[in-house]
Design a protein around this motif. Structure first.
Motif, PDB file in Angstrom:
ATOM      1  N   SER A 184       0.848  -1.192   0.000  1.00  0.00           N
ATOM      2  CA  SER A 184       0.000   0.000   0.000  1.00  0.00           C
ATOM      3  C   SER A 184       0.887   1.248   0.000  1.00  0.00           C
ATOM      4  O   SER A 184       2.077   1.184   0.315  1.00  0.00           O
ATOM      5  CB  SER A 184      -0.886  -0.001   1.244  1.00  0.00           C
ATOM      6  N   GLU A 185       0.271   2.368  -0.332  1.00  0.00           N
ATOM      7  CA  GLU A 185       0.990   3.637  -0.410  1.00  0.00           C
ATOM      8  C   GLU A 185       1.754   3.911   0.883  1.00  0.00           C
ATOM      9  O   GLU A 185       2.872   4.433   0.872  1.00  0.00           O
ATOM     10  CB  GLU A 185      -0.033   4.752  -0.680  1.00  0.00           C
ATOM     11  N   ASP A 225       4.315   1.287  -4.640  1.00  0.00           N
ATOM     12  CA  ASP A 225       2.873   1.419  -4.409  1.00  0.00           C
ATOM     13  C   ASP A 225       2.105   0.521  -5.378  1.00  0.00           C
ATOM     14  O   ASP A 225       2.195   0.706  -6.593  1.00  0.00           O
ATOM     15  CB  ASP A 225       2.493   2.896  -4.604  1.00  0.00           C
ATOM     16  N   VAL A 237      -7.727  -6.169  -0.112  1.00  0.00           N
ATOM     17  CA  VAL A 237      -6.655  -5.771  -1.036  1.00  0.00           C
ATOM     18  C   VAL A 237      -6.685  -6.643  -2.288  1.00  0.00           C
ATOM     19  O   VAL A 237      -6.535  -6.151  -3.412  1.00  0.00           O
ATOM     20  CB  VAL A 237      -5.280  -5.856  -0.332  1.00  0.00           C
TER      21      VAL A 237
END
Lengths: 327, 327
Positions: free
Chosen positions: B25-26, B44, B65
């Motif tokens: 994730s970011e 990312d 996700v």
């Protein structure tokens, strides 16, 4: 199990005793033990007349001691309530859980020497939950997996679990005196000897004692007994197959009405019986009561049972047997 | 499960990669991670082109996700090996244990975007042992009770078990952040949500995934899933009912020949599989192999299975799936 557990139960239940005599091996004789405003001196159970005047003798010192000394107690007129496995399968000896099969000891009378056997702890805990359902729908087969506490192997085992846990947390090798392997953060097959058929003695106790207690030679039982790193209460995952249909709502009603059983079965909050919650409690707790998807016509249930191994699994059950003798 | 577990397995198996890309994730993007003489920068996974040139994408970040980002990976031509439960029961997605049902992914080709699902850890560990027996004698019903480790709930759960244990040993109240109750020296019903039928999600995964993996809608499975205070390997007590007779010696021979299975079944010295012994090992260990006394005609067996939840229960199985894609 220590005599102090018996004394705690006797005290908490206001057991109507006239007098108490504490008997032990010669090695412990002379020790002093306080109990309810008095101090008692432990006496040698092998001394002549050790059982004179004793109405009820609670034995809890292993099979060897029971086999050796119970006959003297019986000869002197005492009713022996024996916690060991020595006499459990003797056809002359009733094997009793008071809530389950009180009728088995109907012929036993105070003053007439006899032995009544206390079942194995895992058997007691399982049958406290299974029997009310069995009375309604007849259990034809039972598959049990246990999660057994350290207490079943004695106080030294509980100490070893604690010590090992401290050691492992400190990065040290665990001390293995009571058990042959690491118990902290581990589980293992019950340490009872393995028999020729591959079952261990603990598992075969569940098989044979269930048949005797239910007076049903045909009931099919299989068990896998495992030790988990828990201090003093056992848990059991029990899969039941019935002759008659039994839906889970009816099962819950039956268990709610059962003496010595508490239901903890809160699905929305995921709250079910745990060994910790039943520790030091009298009742056996039952939860995860649900229709077994793998059986047709509502003829199966899965349940999860927890009970204090020292209390209902041993001392309490024995004292309840003694109470029945007074009725 | 952490990406580092994948990397350990990839390294230990000399997985023939051309290049590796670490996506997250970011929040985690920009972190640096050393692996085999190099240092990688986490990128990312939501960035445009994140999956460009990727042949195989190992997903292990939870169902949300996977559902969100696997389609992009598939669209760019990658084969996604997904560790979450998001796609397991999707009829278009093969659910694969390489030793059990490799044929289910026979149509999946590198370069042609697709998803292959990694089963639930408890299912994998159970079926690694049960499938070889199933091939011989056909399992018609299976009753499973699990003894599941903290690792199944993630690294934070393992830390909480350790912290709680220290607290309880010090006489303090245990910190309950990950789990709602004391885990140290206790066991409890698996924390997955309870469904309408009374089973929890973990149990229903075992029921449904077994049917899909064995491609057998009729196989009957019931499971009771319990957490025990163990760090990273699961144990399972499995009772098997077969269509055909299967004696325990033949069962032992079959399991001895089974890939990915180790037999630990030393009755005289009471040595059987334990979670500790299989931790960090690839093989699933099977022991307590014995004829089930509660079934006639040798049509039943009891076995006890242990497997590393992180290794064969997750990362190893996923990497094995990736290896099959290269064949």
């Amino acid at each position: 199990m220590k005599a102090t557990e018996f004394l705690r139960v006797i005290s908490s239940r206001d057991f109507p005793y006239r007098s108490i005599r504490l008997l032990a091996s010669e090695r412990s004789a002379g020790k002093r033990l306080p109990f309810e405003d008095r101090e008692y001196t432990v006496q040698d159970l092998a001394a002549p007349g050790a059982f004179d005047g004793v109405d009820i003798a609670l034995f809890s010192a292993g099979g060897g001691v029971s086999r050796k000394h119970a006959p003297a107690a019986v000869a002197s007129g005492a009713v022996v309530v024996d916690n060991s496995s020595a006499f459990r399968m003797d056809p002359e000896v009733p094997l009793v859980i008071p809530e389950v099969n009180p009728e088995a000891m109907a012929h036993v009378r105070l003053g007439q020497g006899a032995i009544v056997a206390n079942p194995n702890c895992s058997t007691i805990i399982c049958l406290m939950a299974a029997t009310p359902l069995h009375r309604y729908a007849k259990v034809v087969r039972m598959v049990v997996s246990t999660y057994q506490a350290a207490s079943g192997a004695g106080a030294a085992a509980m100490e070893e679990l604690k010590l090992q846990t401290q050691e492992v947390l400190a990065g040290k090798a665990p001390t293995c005196n009571i058990f042959s392997q690491q118990y902290a953060f581990n589980i293992f097959s019950h340490n009872a000897p393995i028999l020729e058929n591959g079952y261990n003695e603990e598992e075969m106790k569940m098989v044979k004692e269930t048949r005797k207690i239910w007076n049903d030679k045909d009931v099919k039982v299989t068990a896998t007994c495992i030790r988990v790193p828990v201090m003093r209460a056992h848990a059991e995952s029990v899969n039941l197959q019935f002759e008659k249909s039994l839906d889970e709502d009816t099962a819950r009603e039956i268990l709610r009405a059962a003496e010595g059983v508490t239901i903890i079965d809160d699905r929305p909050s995921n709250r079910f019986p745990t060994p910790l919650e039943v520790s030091d409690k009298d009742d056996v707790a039952v939860g995860r009561i649900r229709q077994d998807l793998s059986q047709d016509d509502n003829k199966g249930l899965d349940i999860f049972v927890c009970g204090d191994q020292i209390r209902k699994g041993a001392a309490l059950n024995a004292v309840q047997i003694a109470e029945m003798l007074l009725k």
